[in-house]
Design an enzyme around this catalytic site. Structure first.
Site, PDB file in Angstrom:
ATOM      1  N   LYS A  35       0.840  -1.205   0.000  1.00  0.00           N
ATOM      2  CA  LYS A  35       0.000   0.000   0.000  1.00  0.00           C
ATOM      3  C   LYS A  35       0.876   1.257   0.000  1.00  0.00           C
ATOM      4  O   LYS A  35       2.080   1.172   0.285  1.00  0.00           O
ATOM      5  CB  LYS A  35      -0.916  -0.019   1.232  1.00  0.00           C
ATOM      6  CG  LYS A  35      -0.165   0.011   2.560  1.00  0.00           C
ATOM      7  CD  LYS A  35      -1.083  -0.323   3.739  1.00  0.00           C
ATOM      8  CE  LYS A  35      -0.315  -0.309   5.043  1.00  0.00           C
ATOM      9  NZ  LYS A  35      -1.119  -0.831   6.174  1.00  0.00           N
ATOM     10  N   TYR A 247      18.232  28.792  10.567  1.00  0.00           N
ATOM     11  CA  TYR A 247      17.053  29.557  10.989  1.00  0.00           C
ATOM     12  C   TYR A 247      16.905  29.543  12.506  1.00  0.00           C
ATOM     13  O   TYR A 247      17.095  28.508  13.144  1.00  0.00           O
ATOM     14  CB  TYR A 247      15.789  28.951  10.379  1.00  0.00           C
ATOM     15  CG  TYR A 247      15.584  29.280   8.915  1.00  0.00           C
ATOM     16  CD1 TYR A 247      15.511  30.595   8.477  1.00  0.00           C
ATOM     17  CD2 TYR A 247      15.434  28.260   7.986  1.00  0.00           C
ATOM     18  CE1 TYR A 247      15.300  30.882   7.133  1.00  0.00           C
ATOM     19  CE2 TYR A 247      15.218  28.526   6.644  1.00  0.00           C
ATOM     20  CZ  TYR A 247      15.159  29.850   6.220  1.00  0.00           C
ATOM     21  OH  TYR A 247      14.948  30.125   4.902  1.00  0.00           O
TER      22      TYR A 247
HETATM   23  C1  LIG Z   1      -0.353  -1.800   6.815  1.00  0.00           C
HETATM   24  C2  LIG Z   1      -0.917  -3.102   7.270  1.00  0.00           C
HETATM   25  C3  LIG Z   1      -0.103  -4.240   7.358  1.00  0.00           C
HETATM   26  C4  LIG Z   1       1.403  -4.181   7.206  1.00  0.00           C
HETATM   27  O1  LIG Z   1       1.919  -3.630   8.392  1.00  0.00           O
HETATM   28  P1  LIG Z   1       3.496  -3.515   8.693  1.00  0.00           P
HETATM   29  O2  LIG Z   1       3.542  -3.107  10.104  1.00  0.00           O
HETATM   30  O3  LIG Z   1       3.996  -2.471   7.750  1.00  0.00           O
HETATM   31  O4  LIG Z   1       4.087  -4.830   8.421  1.00  0.00           O
HETATM   32  C5  LIG Z   1      -0.702  -5.460   7.645  1.00  0.00           C
HETATM   33  N1  LIG Z   1      -2.047  -5.538   7.865  1.00  0.00           N
HETATM   34  C6  LIG Z   1      -2.853  -4.463   7.819  1.00  0.00           C
HETATM   35  C7  LIG Z   1      -4.310  -4.622   8.092  1.00  0.00           C
HETATM   36  C8  LIG Z   1      -2.324  -3.202   7.537  1.00  0.00           C
HETATM   37  O5  LIG Z   1      -3.123  -2.133   7.514  1.00  0.00           O
END
Ligand SMILES: *Cc1c(COP(=O)(O)O)cnc(C)c1O
Length: 351
Positions: A35, A247
């Site tokens: 994702k 800054y």
């Molecule tokens: C994003 C997500 C994962 C992966 O999580 P990581 O901590 O990046 O391994 C797995 N299951 C769900 C439901 C998620 O939203």
């Protein structure tokens, strides 16, 4: 030759990490969560490499991401959409052969009245974020089984803290869900969940972050960096005792120091909260950020840096030396946020 900040995605390390996680749970299928464009590193390229390595199950958050991924990897691999379907999307799921993860009663209703493809059920075992109420598994079990889910899943709230009592509590609750669907594969573990032991593997593991070099694995697990982020050193100069850097004039020099300014800043994803705490590595030597990180620039104190410094050298902010989680901690954030925050100006390369 470009002097832009550069993110070199180490595809073969990502594939190695996938194999490492796969070996932790020999009986289970190892999926890949890609994702948010594979946490900012490029879902199409990474998913194609993982597919060649033997990964045949992918997770994204949105239908839009799934449609793009389907074009990149073709028919065959399974693509689960974690956020699940909204009204009007059902036909797209069916046509692109996507698996909808159903996680609300509204989604159950939408799904059962539409022409549709395959679905999975996400049950909330304690996180209170997304997922069907646990009680529904008892009261509606017949209707739920009739949907013929290809996976039942839940998500851990505290997997990155192995001692947290939530882990066992959620695992016990999820075991009841898995028992209620004896013929359906079950999945609980994200990356950190893969480190909690055999009892958390079930039939399918869903790592994301660890593939890309994040998480703090146990001592016997080696996760390789998924990306090298580096930037060009553009100016090298002496800062005089009593003057200040950057800054806000927050960093005052108590003696003469050698300073180096690099072409990267918060527009590229170096959090401003890392001011004075983040490090850059030059020829393997760590140098601390001096003063505030600005939009396009960051200044390092290189007084104790390597001897032969000159403009044009590359400074590493993520990679073999600059560990993702350590750099994130220096900014008061997580590897997730650091990776997904890499800006559009950062040139992506694949190796
Ligand atoms: C994003 C997500 C994962 C992966 O999580 P990581 O901590 O990046 O391994 C797995 N299951 C769900 C439901 C998620 O939203």
């Amino acid at each position: 030759m470009s002097f832009l900040p550069r993110a070199t995605v180490l595809t073969s390390n990502i594939v190695d990490n996938w194999h490492t996680l796969d070996a932790l749970h020999p009986g289970a299928t190892t999926a890949a969560v890609v994702k948010a464009d594979a946490y900012g590193l490029g879902a199409a390229r990474i998913a194609r490499a993982l597919k060649v390595a033997g990964c045949s199950t992918f997770f994204v958050a949105y239908l839009d991401e799934a449609l793009t991924l389907r074009k990149a990897i073709g028919r065959g691999p399974r693509i689960f959409v974690l956020n699940g379907p909204m009204r009007g999307e059902m036909a797209a799921y069916r046509d692109a052969e996507l698996t909808a993860v159903l996680s609300s009663e509204l989604q159950l209703k939408l799904w059962s009245t539409a022409a549709r493809g395959t679905c999975a059920l996400h049950v909330d075992t304690g996180m209170n974020r997304l997922g069907l109420p646990l009680a529904l598994v008892e009261t509606e079990i017949t209707a739920l089984r009739r949907l013929a889910p290809v996976l039942v899943m839940s998500h851990l709230a505290c997997a990155d803290d192995p001692q947290h009592p939530m882990n066992l509590r959620q695992r016990r609750a999820f075991e009841e869900v898995a028992d209620a669907f004896p013929d359906t594969p079950a999945s609980l573990a994200n990356s950190a969940g893969c480190y909690l032991g055999k009892g958390y593997g079930f039939d399918l593991i869903r790592p994301g972050l660890a593939l890309y070099g994040g998480t703090i694995p146990p001592a016997d697990v080696q996760i390789k960096p998924g990306v090298v982020l580096d930037a060009t050193l553009i100016s090298l100069f002496k800062g005089s005792k009593g003057t200040s850097v950057g800054y806000g004039a927050t960093h005052v020099l108590t003696e003469d120091r050698m300073l180096a300014t690099c072409a990267i800043g918060y527009a590229d994803g170096l959090p401003r909260s890392g001011s004075g705490k983040l490090k850059g590595w030059i020829d393997g030597v760590a140098c601390l950020v001096a003063g505030r990180i600005s939009m396009d620039l960051v200044t390092l104190d290189v007084t104790d840096g390597p001897k032969s410094l000159k403009p044009g050298m590359r400074v590493e902010f993520l990679g073999e030396n600059a560990n993702l989680e350590a750099q994130a901690a220096a900014c008061g954030t997580l590897g997730y946020e650091l990776l997904t925050g890499l800006g559009p100006r950062v040139q992506r390369n694949y190796r």
